[in-house]
Design a protein around this motif. Structure first.
Motif, PDB file in Angstrom:
ATOM      1  N   GLU A  53      -4.583  14.812   3.360  1.00 34.45           N
ATOM      2  CA  GLU A  53      -4.220  13.666   2.540  1.00 34.45           C
ATOM      3  C   GLU A  53      -3.349  12.756   3.384  1.00 34.45           C
ATOM      4  O   GLU A  53      -2.353  13.182   3.952  1.00 34.45           O
ATOM      5  CB  GLU A  53      -3.467  14.103   1.282  1.00 34.45           C
ATOM      6  CG  GLU A  53      -3.223  12.957   0.337  1.00 34.45           C
ATOM      7  CD  GLU A  53      -2.638  13.416  -0.976  1.00 34.45           C
ATOM      8  OE1 GLU A  53      -1.464  13.098  -1.223  1.00 34.45           O
ATOM      9  OE2 GLU A  53      -3.365  14.073  -1.738  1.00 34.45           O
ATOM     10  N   LYS A  69     -11.433   8.943   0.130  1.00 32.09           N
ATOM     11  CA  LYS A  69     -11.324   8.280  -1.166  1.00 32.09           C
ATOM     12  C   LYS A  69      -9.869   8.104  -1.567  1.00 32.09           C
ATOM     13  O   LYS A  69      -8.989   8.859  -1.148  1.00 32.09           O
ATOM     14  CB  LYS A  69     -12.097   9.041  -2.236  1.00 32.09           C
ATOM     15  CG  LYS A  69     -11.639  10.459  -2.489  1.00 32.09           C
ATOM     16  CD  LYS A  69     -12.530  11.106  -3.524  1.00 32.09           C
ATOM     17  CE  LYS A  69     -12.137  12.551  -3.744  1.00 32.09           C
ATOM     18  NZ  LYS A  69     -12.939  13.185  -4.766  1.00 32.09           N
ATOM     19  N   ASN A  70      -9.653   7.077  -2.367  1.00 32.31           N
ATOM     20  CA  ASN A  70      -8.388   6.880  -3.055  1.00 32.31           C
ATOM     21  C   ASN A  70      -8.721   6.589  -4.508  1.00 32.31           C
ATOM     22  O   ASN A  70      -9.850   6.810  -4.937  1.00 32.31           O
ATOM     23  CB  ASN A  70      -7.531   5.794  -2.387  1.00 32.31           C
ATOM     24  CG  ASN A  70      -8.079   4.394  -2.540  1.00 32.31           C
ATOM     25  OD1 ASN A  70      -9.154   4.177  -3.080  1.00 32.31           O
ATOM     26  ND2 ASN A  70      -7.344   3.432  -2.064  1.00 32.31           N
ATOM     27  N   GLU A  71      -7.786   6.082  -5.271  1.00 36.90           N
ATOM     28  CA  GLU A  71      -8.035   5.892  -6.698  1.00 36.90           C
ATOM     29  C   GLU A  71      -9.086   4.822  -6.992  1.00 36.90           C
ATOM     30  O   GLU A  71      -9.713   4.860  -8.041  1.00 36.90           O
ATOM     31  CB  GLU A  71      -6.737   5.542  -7.408  1.00 36.90           C
ATOM     32  CG  GLU A  71      -6.092   4.291  -6.856  1.00 36.90           C
ATOM     33  CD  GLU A  71      -4.633   4.191  -7.220  1.00 36.90           C
ATOM     34  OE1 GLU A  71      -4.173   3.062  -7.387  1.00 36.90           O
ATOM     35  OE2 GLU A  71      -3.975   5.220  -7.327  1.00 36.90           O
ATOM     36  N   ASN A  92      -0.573   4.113  -2.097  1.00 42.91           N
ATOM     37  CA  ASN A  92      -1.943   4.551  -1.822  1.00 42.91           C
ATOM     38  C   ASN A  92      -1.958   5.877  -1.067  1.00 42.91           C
ATOM     39  O   ASN A  92      -1.321   6.023  -0.035  1.00 42.91           O
ATOM     40  CB  ASN A  92      -2.706   3.507  -1.014  1.00 42.91           C
ATOM     41  CG  ASN A  92      -3.096   2.312  -1.840  1.00 42.91           C
ATOM     42  OD1 ASN A  92      -2.882   2.285  -3.038  1.00 42.91           O
ATOM     43  ND2 ASN A  92      -3.657   1.328  -1.197  1.00 42.91           N
ATOM     44  N   LYS A  93      -2.703   6.816  -1.589  1.00 44.77           N
ATOM     45  CA  LYS A  93      -2.942   8.101  -0.934  1.00 44.77           C
ATOM     46  C   LYS A  93      -4.442   8.222  -0.711  1.00 44.77           C
ATOM     47  O   LYS A  93      -5.236   7.874  -1.568  1.00 44.77           O
ATOM     48  CB  LYS A  93      -2.472   9.266  -1.817  1.00 44.77           C
ATOM     49  CG  LYS A  93      -1.014   9.215  -2.193  1.00 44.77           C
ATOM     50  CD  LYS A  93      -0.152   9.637  -1.054  1.00 44.77           C
ATOM     51  CE  LYS A  93       1.293   9.687  -1.517  1.00 44.77           C
ATOM     52  NZ  LYS A  93       2.231   9.471  -0.480  1.00 44.77           N
ATOM     53  N   TYR A  94      -4.801   8.703   0.463  1.00 41.48           N
ATOM     54  CA  TYR A  94      -6.206   8.831   0.831  1.00 41.48           C
ATOM     55  C   TYR A  94      -6.517  10.294   1.070  1.00 41.48           C
ATOM     56  O   TYR A  94      -5.838  10.959   1.841  1.00 41.48           O
ATOM     57  CB  TYR A  94      -6.501   8.030   2.104  1.00 41.48           C
ATOM     58  CG  TYR A  94      -6.088   6.581   2.000  1.00 41.48           C
ATOM     59  CD1 TYR A  94      -6.908   5.659   1.370  1.00 41.48           C
ATOM     60  CD2 TYR A  94      -4.881   6.146   2.515  1.00 41.48           C
ATOM     61  CE1 TYR A  94      -6.529   4.330   1.264  1.00 41.48           C
ATOM     62  CE2 TYR A  94      -4.498   4.827   2.416  1.00 41.48           C
ATOM     63  CZ  TYR A  94      -5.327   3.926   1.787  1.00 41.48           C
ATOM     64  OH  TYR A  94      -4.944   2.619   1.687  1.00 41.48           O
ATOM     65  N   GLU A  95      -7.570  10.791   0.421  1.00 41.32           N
ATOM     66  CA  GLU A  95      -7.995  12.184   0.595  1.00 41.32           C
ATOM     67  C   GLU A  95      -9.230  12.199   1.479  1.00 41.32           C
ATOM     68  O   GLU A  95     -10.174  11.449   1.262  1.00 41.32           O
ATOM     69  CB  GLU A  95      -8.305  12.817  -0.752  1.00 41.32           C
ATOM     70  CG  GLU A  95      -8.665  14.272  -0.634  1.00 41.32           C
ATOM     71  CD  GLU A  95      -9.012  14.900  -1.968  1.00 41.32           C
ATOM     72  OE1 GLU A  95      -9.219  16.117  -1.982  1.00 41.32           O
ATOM     73  OE2 GLU A  95      -9.089  14.179  -2.974  1.00 41.32           O
ATOM     74  N   ASN A 152       0.807  -1.223   0.000  1.00 43.66           N
ATOM     75  CA  ASN A 152       0.000   0.000   0.000  1.00 43.66           C
ATOM     76  C   ASN A 152       0.839   1.273   0.000  1.00 43.66           C
ATOM     77  O   ASN A 152       0.339   2.331   0.334  1.00 43.66           O
ATOM     78  CB  ASN A 152      -0.917   0.003   1.226  1.00 43.66           C
ATOM     79  CG  ASN A 152      -1.908  -1.110   1.180  1.00 43.66           C
ATOM     80  OD1 ASN A 152      -2.571  -1.309   0.179  1.00 43.66           O
ATOM     81  ND2 ASN A 152      -2.002  -1.872   2.251  1.00 43.66           N
ATOM     82  N   ASP A 195      -1.474   8.720   4.009  1.00 44.03           N
ATOM     83  CA  ASP A 195      -0.904   7.571   3.318  1.00 44.03           C
ATOM     84  C   ASP A 195      -0.770   6.422   4.307  1.00 44.03           C
ATOM     85  O   ASP A 195      -1.338   6.451   5.386  1.00 44.03           O
ATOM     86  CB  ASP A 195       0.428   7.914   2.660  1.00 44.03           C
ATOM     87  CG  ASP A 195       1.466   8.415   3.651  1.00 44.03           C
ATOM     88  OD1 ASP A 195       1.251   8.292   4.865  1.00 44.03           O
ATOM     89  OD2 ASP A 195       2.499   8.936   3.199  1.00 44.03           O
TER      90      ASP A 195
END
Length: 130
Positions: A25, A47-49, A12-15, A9, A27
């Motif tokens: 943001e 959300k992430n991608e 992975n970046k989470y906003e 992970n 991680d």
């Protein structure tokens, strides 16, 4: 998040959005954030991608929100583990049998038919504490 999931992970970046306003943001290293939100009904969106999770919470006056992101096993990781197990089974089969028996070669790969993308709906889950 456990340190072992960091390998899978890292990118992975989470906003985090509170009431449609971008707040932070995160991680896999810093997966916890504390916010001070307005009292009343608040909409929290993380959300992430791949995944978007929406939660509606009701906050009383002078209450903090702690959001923790917990990564889950993703579809790609699940398929990778199943392929690894199948290839290991195939190698063990070839060592024991010492010859190629065509029907037995495909048996370890049958489990791939049962791994479906629908079984991995979210790539993460959030925990909200007030």
């Amino acid at each position: 998040m456990s340190k072992s999931t960091g390998i899978y992970n890292k990118s992975n970046k989470y906003e985090i959005l509170i009431n449609n306003e971008s707040k932070a943001e995160l991680d896999y290293v810093n997966n916890r954030q504390i916010f001070i939100a307005e009292s009343g009904k608040n909409i929290i969106q993380v959300k992430n991608e791949n995944t978007t999770i929406l939660k509606v919470i009701n906050i009383r006056y002078a209450q903090d929100i702690t959001i923790t992101i917990n990564a889950s096993v993703t579809y790609k990781l699940g398929v990778g583990i199943i392929i690894g197990i199948a290839i290991t089974s195939l190698i063990i089969l070839l060592i024991i049998a010492k010859k190629v028996i065509l029907p037995l070669v495909f048996i370890p790969f049958i489990s791939l038919l049962f791994v479906k993308k629908e079984n991995f709906p979210n790539s993460f889950e959030i925990t909200i504490s007030k």
